[in-house]
Write an enzyme that holds these catalytic residues in place. Structure first.
Site, PDB file in Angstrom:
ATOM      1  N   HIS A 107       1.259  -1.187  -0.471  1.00  0.00           N
ATOM      2  CA  HIS A 107      -0.309  -0.236   0.238  1.00  0.00           C
ATOM      3  C   HIS A 107       0.933   1.162   0.061  1.00  0.00           C
ATOM      4  O   HIS A 107       0.709   2.539  -0.430  1.00  0.00           O
ATOM      5  CB  HIS A 107      -0.838   0.078   1.145  1.00  0.00           C
ATOM      6  CG  HIS A 107      -2.054  -1.357   1.366  1.00  0.00           C
ATOM      7  ND1 HIS A 107      -2.086  -1.387   2.383  1.00  0.00           N
ATOM      8  CD2 HIS A 107      -2.925  -2.251  -0.006  1.00  0.00           C
ATOM      9  CE1 HIS A 107      -3.145  -2.747   1.660  1.00  0.00           C
ATOM     10  NE2 HIS A 107      -3.281  -2.734   0.494  1.00  0.00           N
ATOM     11  N   GLU A 114      -6.871 -13.552 -23.829  1.00  0.00           N
ATOM     12  CA  GLU A 114      -5.018 -13.267 -22.927  1.00  0.00           C
ATOM     13  C   GLU A 114      -4.737 -14.996 -22.843  1.00  0.00           C
ATOM     14  O   GLU A 114      -4.063 -15.221 -22.014  1.00  0.00           O
ATOM     15  CB  GLU A 114      -6.294 -13.422 -21.971  1.00  0.00           C
ATOM     16  CG  GLU A 114      -7.239 -13.938 -20.568  1.00  0.00           C
ATOM     17  CD  GLU A 114      -7.463 -12.745 -19.701  1.00  0.00           C
ATOM     18  OE1 GLU A 114      -6.809 -12.315 -18.672  1.00  0.00           O
ATOM     19  OE2 GLU A 114      -8.660 -13.077 -19.727  1.00  0.00           O
ATOM     20  N   ASP A 168      -1.850 -11.847 -19.407  1.00  0.00           N
ATOM     21  CA  ASP A 168      -2.038 -12.903 -19.150  1.00  0.00           C
ATOM     22  C   ASP A 168      -1.928 -13.603 -20.930  1.00  0.00           C
ATOM     23  O   ASP A 168      -1.008 -14.767 -21.172  1.00  0.00           O
ATOM     24  CB  ASP A 168      -3.104 -13.589 -18.769  1.00  0.00           C
ATOM     25  CG  ASP A 168      -3.454 -13.200 -17.392  1.00  0.00           C
ATOM     26  OD1 ASP A 168      -3.129 -14.471 -16.573  1.00  0.00           O
ATOM     27  OD2 ASP A 168      -4.554 -12.581 -17.039  1.00  0.00           O
ATOM     28  N   CYS A 187      -5.770  -4.369 -22.829  1.00  0.00           N
ATOM     29  CA  CYS A 187      -6.218  -4.240 -21.710  1.00  0.00           C
ATOM     30  C   CYS A 187      -5.070  -4.128 -20.450  1.00  0.00           C
ATOM     31  O   CYS A 187      -4.971  -4.373 -20.174  1.00  0.00           O
ATOM     32  CB  CYS A 187      -7.338  -3.895 -21.691  1.00  0.00           C
ATOM     33  SG  CYS A 187      -7.372  -5.851 -21.674  1.00  0.00           S
TER      34      CYS A 187
HETATM   35  C1  PEP Z   1      -4.341  -8.704 -19.064  1.00  0.00           C
HETATM   36  O1  PEP Z   1      -4.553 -10.597 -18.905  1.00  0.00           O
HETATM   37  O2  PEP Z   1      -3.986  -8.570 -19.443  1.00  0.00           O
HETATM   38  C2  PEP Z   1      -5.445  -8.836 -18.252  1.00  0.00           C
HETATM   39  C3  PEP Z   1      -5.766  -6.835 -19.067  1.00  0.00           C
HETATM   40  O3  PEP Z   1      -6.539  -9.152 -16.977  1.00  0.00           O
HETATM   41  P1  PEP Z   1      -5.858  -8.944 -15.525  1.00  0.00           P
HETATM   42  O4  PEP Z   1      -4.483  -8.272 -15.379  1.00  0.00           O
HETATM   43  O5  PEP Z   1      -6.888  -8.607 -14.849  1.00  0.00           O
HETATM   44  O6  PEP Z   1      -5.719 -10.552 -15.248  1.00  0.00           O
HETATM   45 MG    MG Z   2      -6.172 -11.768 -17.318  1.00  0.00          MG
END
Ligand code: PEP
Ligand code: MG
Length: 580
Positions: A192, A434, A458, A505
């Site tokens: 944190h 992913e 991922d 993302c």
């Molecule tokens: C990813 O796997 O790139 C993703 C955006 O999801 P998370 O990081 O929440 O697994």
């Molecule tokens: Mg992910």
């Protein structure tokens, strides 16, 4: 002398060290007579009560401009304080061993520390520091020491705090009292302290291990929050070098701040959509401050964590509605809960799983718990009447999973119709790409969804068989590995051919060093942490896609990971590109 730790950000500061002492450092130890035991227990209980009062008071008086996470972190500390392990078990030690309260608390803290150290999950292990921060405050109260950082402390514009650790409650004071920087001996990247440091935008380095032992009060130090370096007693040449870097950093920040209301358009006139990744309603403040084009990923699983019961449909509906209203007409993509692996709520764990990331996670858990899944779907569908909402399913690996999701969505809609609820009948649905299997057969999956978003975090982990959270193999976690790039190129090209929106993302989207590469590969939608938006936008504004494409194509033909870095360097160097 230079010490190396984990960079938290905030740029560079040059100033004088101020060492913060810890109450836990040298703990008195003495025996208590039978006759005095109850008074000693009362003294301990009073210290617990005082700590609670102070934390509650601090939570109520958080300055408006403080990081949004602060309140939640202080609440977590209050929760830890009331846990029997801190508030009750030391009393048993006082009674059984007839020792003073400080010593009993010290013994208990050592035991808890040992227990935390055996936890495998990095996120949970890091909570050890939260426990220690709470205990430190109890110690101060027991010993009658000042608990608030700002009192008794003369803070100056060039004060650099050198602490063993800093609690969220300590950082409450940072907004009102100027300090140049802070460094700590403890804490990891997900502590944190690190999260708050990032939001506070104060130069900071954590996890330095021995800073307090090696630095003297009032010594000149340089804190480099970009590279995670602390330089003690720098010579004149080093000072000059860092003064120059600090000036550059500040002017870069000033320049970026001016881009808030500038559209992300490339030099050759192509508009790029910049979306934000969020985890809480509060994150919407940062989204709106950095003027994102919407939310590309709301990691809804965080509302299922840190609690013993599941949030019901209405609670979820209220929460999603608040986010959607804050987005004021901009699209919001809600990813259905992606639990398991590294994000385990209290009621779920995979104790016997050898490879949790390959186990019952993401969509697999949702499909195994259809009532929970449909409850969330209904809440999203209902909230969808308040704005432009999209539903996204994580961790899809096959068409049959996707078909099951659609069947549950259909049932959820029918349930809402039966219950006479208004809802977004034509909600757009998408999936995360992913898992390599999904990337390879994206053409088939795309026929059944309105959009896709690539989760590179991922995708890299599963493609390269590298645990995304493991420090030991982090050198193998390479976003520009040719295999990863080939998969990405295939996904982008297929989506383009089928005329379906595709975004990224994962962290790659927010890494300004990869922006040009992704642009050259055809990506037009980026979703990232709000703090990365302006840096990425800056690169977009100075990029010409026409020039990038040929260089990107060369990088995609390459199979040598070492050469990939070289080619990327060329892509990121506009002079080289334009001259070519
Ligand atoms: C990813 O796997 O790139 C993703 C955006 O999801 P998370 O990081 O929440 O697994
Ligand atoms: Mg992910």
């Amino acid at each position: 002398m230079a010490l190396y730790g984990v960079p938290v950000g905030g740029g560079i500061a040059i100033g004088r060290a101020h060492l913060l002492q810890q109450s836990m450092d040298d703990v008195p130890h003495y025996a208590i007579d039978d006759a005095d035991l109850s008074a000693e227990i009362e003294r301990f209980e009073e210290a617990i009560k005082a700590t609670r009062r102070q934390l509650e008071q601090l939570r109520m008086s958080i300055p408006e401009n403080a990081p949004t996470e602060l309140g939640a972190f202080i609440s977590l500390h209050l929760m830890l304080l009331t846990d029997v392990t801190i508030s009750r078990e030391p009393v048993d030690i006082i009674k059984a061993q007839k020792v003073n309260a400080e010593w009993a608390l010290r013994r208990q803290t050592d035991k808890l520390t040992e227990q935390f150290d055996t936890i495998e999950d990095t996120y949970l292990r890091e909570r050890k520091h939260d426990m220690l921060q709470v205990v430190e405050r109890v110690f101060k109260n027991l010993r009658g020491q000042e608990t608030e950082l700002a009192v008794n402390l003369e803070l100056f514009d060039d004060t650099i705090l050198i602490a063993a650790d800093l609690a969220p409650a300590d950082t409450v004071h940072f907004k009102d009292n100027r300090i140049a920087a802070f460094v700590t001996d403890y804490g990891g990247p997900t502590s944190h302290t690190a999260i708050l440091g990032r939001s506070l935008d104060i130069p900071s380095v954590i996890s330095l291990h021995h800073a307090r032992a090696l630095i003297q009060e009032d010594e000149w130090v340089i804190v480099d929050g970009i590279d995670g370096v602390l330089i003690v007693q720098p010579d004149e040449r080093t000072l000059e070098e860092y003064r120059e870097r600090a000036r550059e950093y500040k002017s870069h920040k000033r320049r970026l701040n001016k881009l808030k209301n500038t559209a992300a358009t490339t030099e050759d006139g192509i508009n790029i959509e910049i979306l934000a990744n969020i985890e809480t309603v509060e994150d919407m403040t940062a989204v709106n401050k950095n003027t994102a084009d919407g939310v590309g990923l709301f990691r809804s699983e965080f509302i299922f964590m840190n609690r013993d019961t599941l949030p019901d449909e209405d609670e979820q509906y209220q929460l999603y509605s608040r986010i959607i209203k804050k987005a004021a007409g901009k699209p919001v993509t809600i990813r259905t809960m992606d639990l398991g692996a590294d994000k385990n709520p209290r009621w779920f764990g995979q104790p016997d799983a050898l490879n949790p990331a390959l186990g019952l996670t993401g969509i697999r858990l949702c499909l195994a718990e259809p009532v929970m899944f449909r409850t969330q779907m209904r809440a999203i569908l209902r909230a969808g009447v308040h704005g432009e909402v999209r539903m996204m399913w994580p961790m899809i690996a096959s068409l049959s999973e996707l078909r099951q999701c659609h069947a549950h969505l259909q049932t959820a809609k029918e349930q809402l119709l039966e219950r006479n609820h208004h809802f977004a009948e034509n909600i757009k649905v998408g999936i995360m790409i992913e898992i390599p299997a999904a990337a390879m057969m994206v053409g088939t999956l795309l026929k059944y969804v309105d959009f896709i978003s690539v989760g590179t975090n991922d995708l890299i982990q599963y493609t390269l068989a590298v645990d995304r959270g493991s420090e030991a193999v982090s050198y193998l976690y390479q976003p520009t590995h040719p295999a990863v790039l080939k998969l990405l190129a295939h996904v982008f090209r297929t989506a383009q051919r089928m005329n379906k929106p595709v975004s990224v993302c994962g962290e790659m989207a927010g890494d300004a060093a990869l922006t040009r590469l992704l642009l050259g590969m055809g990506l037009r939608r980026f979703s990232m942490h709000p703090a990365s938006i302006l840096g990425v936008k800056d690169v977009i504004l100075h990029s010409s896609i026409e020039h990038l494409e040929a260089h990107t194509a060369r990088l995609l033909r390459n199979d040598d990971p070492a050469r990939a870095e070289e080619l990327l360097e060329k892509i990121n160097h506009p002079e080289t590109i334009k001259a070519a």
